[in-house]
Design an enzyme around this catalytic site. Structure first.
Site, PDB file in Angstrom:
ATOM      1  N   HIS A  48      45.898  43.993  39.080  1.00 23.17           N
ATOM      2  CA  HIS A  48      45.949  42.668  39.111  1.00 23.17           C
ATOM      3  C   HIS A  48      45.975  42.534  40.578  1.00 23.17           C
ATOM      4  CE1 HIS A  48      47.438  38.394  38.505  1.00 23.17           C
ATOM      5  NE2 HIS A  48      47.604  38.381  39.803  1.00 23.17           N
ATOM      6  N   GLU A  49      46.648  43.384  41.392  1.00 26.19           N
ATOM      7  CA  GLU A  49      46.687  43.239  43.186  1.00 26.19           C
ATOM      8  C   GLU A  49      45.504  43.762  43.479  1.00 26.19           C
ATOM      9  OE1 GLU A  49      48.827  41.227  43.911  1.00 26.19           O
ATOM     10  OE2 GLU A  49      50.083  40.957  42.217  1.00 26.19           O
ATOM     11  N   HIS A  52      42.779  41.289  43.717  1.00 27.95           N
ATOM     12  CA  HIS A  52      42.994  40.479  45.005  1.00 27.95           C
ATOM     13  C   HIS A  52      42.567  41.198  46.262  1.00 27.95           C
ATOM     14  CE1 HIS A  52      44.831  37.192  43.045  1.00 27.95           C
ATOM     15  NE2 HIS A  52      46.061  38.036  42.702  1.00 27.95           N
TER      16      HIS A  52
END
Lengths: 169, 102
Positions: A48-49, A52
């Site tokens: 997920h990170e 980003h």
């Protein structure tokens, strides 16, 4: 985009139930060591990170001032990291089947925005709805939504073939 | 000379890769994930056609097979870009990506 675990990752204790975050100011992925207890969860948070971080590296993302940018990256992260897999949703007692993945992505994007910005639920929902169609279709760098290991393997294979790809179109 | 270059063209992946994509597409798991994501069944026919065209090119160097395959790949690529980006893409990574922390 090169990542070094000593420079771009940081394990910290966090408030509440947050699992992690991406700090654009320091180019660091923060992992909440007090809130991650299982390997599968860890894998998901890192993915997920990383999405980003990937968005930060490949686009001019205005994390702090442009809510549409923030919403877009959250939609992509929820969509592509496995956050919204059927099993994860069932474990949250969210029982849905037909196109439920999209509902989950919307909801989790709204939650992520509310966790980091002072906006109302309605505002966050409105922004997510505005950018959803565009951002849900953006599957970079995978080229598809990786639902499991096979998808990930095939996506990687396509990536490795990319030079041959562009030369032969 | 030009004909040699023409015949030297190769599909962007091995023909078996098209077949494995087709089989993966048709699997129960993929059907489930597709329904869970989009509410519909996936359409896998294109992978099968691409596989056949790939084999036709490899065995007989048929120009129609090559054109069909190229067209299919271009369409696939276009579909991946079929959205209006919310942000502007960078030309280079951010300058401070590797900046040392204090």
């Amino acid at each position: 985009m090169q990542l070094y675990k000593d420079r771009h990752f940081s394990c910290e204790d966090c408030d509440g139930t947050v699992s992690g975050g991406f700090d654009a100011a320091t180019s660091q992925i923060v992992l909440c060591q007090n809130n991650i207890h299982q390997q599968a969860h860890m894998n998901r948070v890192v993915t997920h990170e990383l999405i980003h971080a990937f968005d930060h590296c490949r686009a001019h993302v205005d994390w702090f001032n442009n809510f549409r940018h923030l919403a877009c990256s959250e939609i992509r992260a929820a969509n592509l990291s496995g956050d919204c897999s059927f099993t994860n949703e069932v474990s949250r007692f969210n029982f849905g089947l037909k196109a439920h993945h999209q509902q989950c992505v919307r909801d989790r994007a709204v939650r992520s925005i509310l966790a980091v910005r002072k906006v109302s639920q309605e505002e966050a929902q409105k922004i997510v709805d505005e950018v959803f169609d565009s951002c849900f279709k953006d599957h970079a760098p995978f080229g598809r939504i990786p639902h499991g290991n096979k998808d990930a393997k095939f996506a990687y294979r396509e990536y490795m073939n990319r030079d041959r790809y562009y030369a032969n179109l | 000379m030009e004909q040699l270059a023409e015949r030297a063209w190769r599909p962007h992946q091995a023909c078996e890769d098209y077949l494995s994509e087709f089989r993966h597409c048709r699997s129960f798991r993929n059907h489930f994930h597709h329904y869970y994501t989009y509410g519909t069944a996936p359409s896998c026919q294109q992978w099968k056609e691409d596989y056949h065209n790939c084999r036709k090119w490899e065995s007989h160097k048929l120009a129609e097979a090559k054109d069909a395959l190229q067209k299919s790949e271009r369409r696939r690529l276009e579909e991946q870009k079929n959205f209006t980006p919310v942000w502007k893409l960078r030309q280079a990574p951010p300058g401070d990506w590797h900046r040392p922390l204090d």
